[in-house]
Design a protein around this motif. Structure first.
Motif, short mmCIF file in Angstrom:
data_model
loop_
_atom_site.label_atom_id
_atom_site.label_comp_id
_atom_site.label_asym_id
_atom_site.label_seq_id
_atom_site.Cartn_x
_atom_site.Cartn_y
_atom_site.Cartn_z
N TRP A 31 32.22 45.31 9.93
CA TRP A 31 32.01 43.96 9.41
C TRP A 31 31.13 43.14 10.34
O TRP A 31 30.22 42.44 9.89
CB TRP A 31 33.37 43.30 9.21
CG TRP A 31 33.30 41.82 8.93
CD1 TRP A 31 32.66 41.21 7.90
CD2 TRP A 31 33.89 40.77 9.72
NE1 TRP A 31 32.80 39.85 7.97
CE2 TRP A 31 33.55 39.55 9.08
CE3 TRP A 31 34.67 40.75 10.86
CZ2 TRP A 31 33.97 38.32 9.58
CZ3 TRP A 31 35.10 39.53 11.35
CH2 TRP A 31 34.75 38.33 10.71
N ASP A 35 28.47 45.15 7.47
CA ASP A 35 29.01 45.84 6.29
C ASP A 35 30.42 45.33 6.00
O ASP A 35 31.32 45.47 6.82
CB ASP A 35 29.04 47.35 6.50
CG ASP A 35 29.64 48.06 5.30
OD1 ASP A 35 29.20 47.76 4.17
OD2 ASP A 35 30.56 48.88 5.48
N GLU A 36 30.61 44.74 4.82
CA GLU A 36 31.89 44.14 4.46
C GLU A 36 32.73 45.05 3.57
O GLU A 36 33.75 44.62 3.03
CB GLU A 36 31.65 42.81 3.74
CG GLU A 36 30.98 41.76 4.60
CD GLU A 36 30.86 40.42 3.89
OE1 GLU A 36 31.22 40.35 2.69
OE2 GLU A 36 30.42 39.45 4.53
N THR A 37 32.35 46.32 3.43
CA THR A 37 33.07 47.24 2.54
C THR A 37 34.54 47.33 2.91
O THR A 37 35.43 47.16 2.07
CB THR A 37 32.44 48.65 2.59
OG1 THR A 37 31.04 48.54 2.30
CG2 THR A 37 33.10 49.55 1.58
N LEU A 39 36.30 45.34 4.80
CA LEU A 39 36.93 44.02 4.72
C LEU A 39 37.35 43.72 3.29
O LEU A 39 38.47 43.26 3.04
CB LEU A 39 35.97 42.96 5.24
CG LEU A 39 36.51 41.53 5.31
CD1 LEU A 39 37.59 41.43 6.36
CD2 LEU A 39 35.38 40.54 5.61
N ARG A 40 36.45 44.00 2.33
CA ARG A 40 36.76 43.72 0.92
C ARG A 40 37.91 44.59 0.41
O ARG A 40 38.66 44.17 -0.47
CB ARG A 40 35.51 43.96 0.06
CG ARG A 40 34.41 42.94 0.24
CD ARG A 40 33.42 43.00 -0.91
NE ARG A 40 32.88 44.34 -1.08
CZ ARG A 40 31.77 44.78 -0.50
NH1 ARG A 40 31.09 43.97 0.30
NH2 ARG A 40 31.34 46.01 -0.71
N LEU A 41 38.05 45.78 0.95
CA LEU A 41 39.10 46.70 0.51
C LEU A 41 40.40 46.54 1.29
O LEU A 41 41.33 47.32 1.12
CB LEU A 41 38.61 48.15 0.62
CG LEU A 41 37.45 48.52 -0.30
CD1 LEU A 41 36.96 49.93 0.00
CD2 LEU A 41 37.87 48.42 -1.78
N GLY A 42 40.45 45.53 2.16
CA GLY A 42 41.67 45.26 2.91
C GLY A 42 41.95 46.22 4.04
O GLY A 42 43.08 46.33 4.51
N ASN A 85 24.19 49.10 5.26
CA ASN A 85 24.33 47.65 5.50
C ASN A 85 24.34 47.30 6.99
O ASN A 85 24.26 46.11 7.33
CB ASN A 85 25.62 47.14 4.87
CG ASN A 85 25.60 47.22 3.35
OD1 ASN A 85 24.54 47.15 2.74
ND2 ASN A 85 26.76 47.38 2.75
#
Length: 226
Positions: A31, A35-37, A39-42, A85
């Protein structure tokens, strides 16, 4: 092999903490590099249920332990990272990969330092706390050393892909889909096959154990526990 509830209690907590922090660190650094992948998926979380794989984290190590395997092996749910990302790409890849083992080393240092507070713990709990701390040091060092083997998808493999020149990095990266099969072959099948012919082919396991033991002794010395 007789495994008591006490044995389980002093291994499970340090193992769960080590795995949880390892995986959360990957997601956090990804993050920070764009890359927020995860983070978005918890997955940037200290909730162990987000990271534990029922088979790889619990069942597989238990099966190997009970079968007397020469090496314990397991894995957590991989943290999803979209490397496209990451900015800069190569530095981001290396830092994301190093975040897990680096966090494990920090946890090992913290656990080793915590030995100094064991005398302050009530006597009836001191032995249990000491065993948890000892296992925390051992597990975190072992996870760091094992994950730095230069085989994708282990962290060491991704560090190598990020540092090597492209002609070497590309073929190494292509091994990633087969990485787990390669590890199973090297760590389990090869030693078992060698044993049938009276050969000790447990080379990688011995290297990991020797490195883990050396770092363990050094850490105890540096934290005043030796």
């Amino acid at each position: 092999m007789n495994i008591s509830l006490y044995d389980i209690s002093v291994w499970v907590l340090p193992l769960v903490i080590a795995i949880t922090f390892h995986e959360a660190a990957h997601g956090f650094v990804a993050w920070r590099f764009g890359d927020e992948t995860a983070l978005r998926l918890g997955r940037v979380s200290f909730n162990p249920l987000k990271h534990i794989d029922p088979f790889g984290t619990l069942l597989l190590p238990a099966m190997l332990l009970l079968s007397g395997s020469p090496f314990l092996f397991g894995y957590a749910k991989p943290v999803p990272v979209d490397f496209r990302n990451l900015k800069p790409l190569r530095a981001g890849m290396v830092m994301v990969a190093l975040a897990g083992p680096g966090t494990n080393i920090l946890l090992a240092v913290a656990a080793a330092l915590a030995f100094h507070v064991v005398p302050l713990v009530p006597p009836e709990a001191a032995r249990w706390v000491a065993h948890n701390l000892y296992n925390a040091v051992l597990i975190n060092i072992l996870l760091a050393v094992f994950n730095m083997l230069p085989i994708p998808p282990l962290d060491g493999g991704r560090v190598a892909v990020g540092l090597l020149p492209r002609p070497l990095a590309v073929p190494l990266a292509r091994l990633e889909p087969f990485g787990m099969l390669i590890l199973v072959a090297i760590l389990i099948l090869l030693p078992l096959a060698g044993a049938q012919f009276g050969l000790n082919l447990d080379v990688v396991s011995r290297l990991v154990r020797a490195t883990t033991d050396s770092i363990f002794q050094l850490l105890l010395l540096l934290t005043g526990n030796a």
